[in-house]
Design a protein around this motif. Sequence first.
Motif, mmCIF file in Angstrom:
data_model
loop_
_atom_site.group_PDB
_atom_site.id
_atom_site.type_symbol
_atom_site.label_atom_id
_atom_site.label_comp_id
_atom_site.label_asym_id
_atom_site.label_seq_id
_atom_site.Cartn_x
_atom_site.Cartn_y
_atom_site.Cartn_z
ATOM 1 N N ASN A 272 0.827 -1.199 0.000
ATOM 2 C CA ASN A 272 0.000 0.000 0.000
ATOM 3 C C ASN A 272 0.859 1.246 0.000
ATOM 4 O O ASN A 272 2.009 1.237 0.442
ATOM 5 C CB ASN A 272 -0.945 0.029 1.206
ATOM 6 N N ASP A 273 0.269 2.293 -0.513
ATOM 7 C CA ASP A 273 0.911 3.594 -0.593
ATOM 8 C C ASP A 273 -0.060 4.617 -0.014
ATOM 9 O O ASP A 273 -1.276 4.483 -0.194
ATOM 10 C CB ASP A 273 1.243 3.933 -2.049
ATOM 11 N N PHE A 274 0.474 5.600 0.682
ATOM 12 C CA PHE A 274 -0.379 6.606 1.301
ATOM 13 C C PHE A 274 -0.173 7.939 0.599
ATOM 14 O O PHE A 274 0.953 8.430 0.485
ATOM 15 C CB PHE A 274 -0.070 6.721 2.801
ATOM 16 N N GLU B 77 -5.330 9.436 7.219
ATOM 17 C CA GLU B 77 -4.844 8.290 6.441
ATOM 18 C C GLU B 77 -5.529 8.288 5.079
ATOM 19 O O GLU B 77 -6.755 8.295 4.993
ATOM 20 C CB GLU B 77 -5.149 6.979 7.181
ATOM 21 N N ASN B 78 -4.720 8.260 4.037
ATOM 22 C CA ASN B 78 -5.249 8.291 2.679
ATOM 23 C C ASN B 78 -4.607 7.179 1.856
ATOM 24 O O ASN B 78 -3.735 7.424 1.022
ATOM 25 C CB ASN B 78 -4.978 9.660 2.043
ATOM 26 N N PRO B 79 -4.999 5.909 2.092
ATOM 27 C CA PRO B 79 -4.388 4.795 1.352
ATOM 28 C C PRO B 79 -4.771 4.822 -0.116
ATOM 29 O O PRO B 79 -5.844 5.287 -0.496
ATOM 30 C CB PRO B 79 -4.944 3.551 2.053
#
Length: 412
Positions: free
Chosen positions: A332-334, A364-366
Amino acid sequence: MPDVQALVNDFVLKIKRRKIEGSQATAKHTAELLRQVVSQQRITYTNQAASLIDAVKAVGEQLIEANPVELAIGNIVRRVLHMIREENVSSAMSAVEELALGSDDDEAEHDNRMGLSAAAVAAAARSTLRAPSLQTLLEDIPDSATAPHPPSSGGDSEGKNKSAESSSRNKKLKHDVIEAINELIQEIDTCHELISAQAVEHIHQNEVILTLGHSRTVKEFLFAANEKKRSFRVFVAEGAPRYQGHVLAKELVGKGLQTTVITDSAVFAMISRVNMVIVGAHAIMANGGVIAPVGINMVALAAQRHAVPFVVLAGSHKLCPLYPHNPELLLNDFKCPSELLDFGEFSDCMDYGQLGDSPPIRVENPAFDYVAPKLVSLFITDMGGHSPSYVYRLIADYYSAEDLVVRRKSAP
């Protein structure tokens, strides 16, 4: 010719600064860079295949370290390594055939050498081109495969001939690997067209299709079905917080498709009217799971609840031979918090937190979701349609067992 390390450093810098984004663009640039690495690798008379593998691995570690979340980089590195191993085995088999046709020795010595060479080639093919299985574990490598060749008396002239033959084989190996990489680049370029050509087989008259966000593969797939005079309707979930679904909806309307934009929270309310869900993917894992843009797992759960087929479109360069639980993977990338909260609002919250009036806020903005393989009905790739249970077979065709893990450099 430009310096290879300078090209590698420039590409690593672009990846870190996000100047190259998207699986297709990243995969194509990675393949082009590895083609440069192979073409400029110095030819030796010992083991050209091992030299090429070491060079590609060294560059691959740097590229994977630059952006571990972009799994397409590791996929292309491993596919090039598999090509080198495959072409090396093919070259060895060609040498055996030439030996069988051009040998002037007596029959006994000829049969002996042929047996040794054939056994060695067969053992190499089993060890490099076949995935681990119970069958390969039970197979025994012949003792003749490791037996030394009998010394031959030919003097300096025979040594020179062998050196010339080795040099010719090395040049042919490099040429064959470069040709294979060119085919890989062509495959990456044309994956959208090959996937779109299958649209007419899956989208039928008067159907209702649901998708989320924006995917070029999905867009071309729907365009291809529309060009075949198929009349259907598309529901596009907007894909918050980036709202890429708005962009896709405008492009679909521009082609004359009946399009309805819905909020992400309305997916469960609308899924009962849908005949099929079609989405893109960031990567397909070895167990058949999917790394996809955030929000798609919710769509997959809704589709399963209402027994709606969930179809994933992805090129073969997105097929990752690793499993989600592998410790060296970052799945995952944020993204920037400003997509969820304006800078002014965020700074006010931080000020309140410092004053002690309220606890500090975390945003948090995955970027990605993980979709389990049991939620996927069908994968449509440039090689055709496959079920999630068939992914392991595709991995065995595209990757070598030795290359399933390219270790990243450990952090200091």
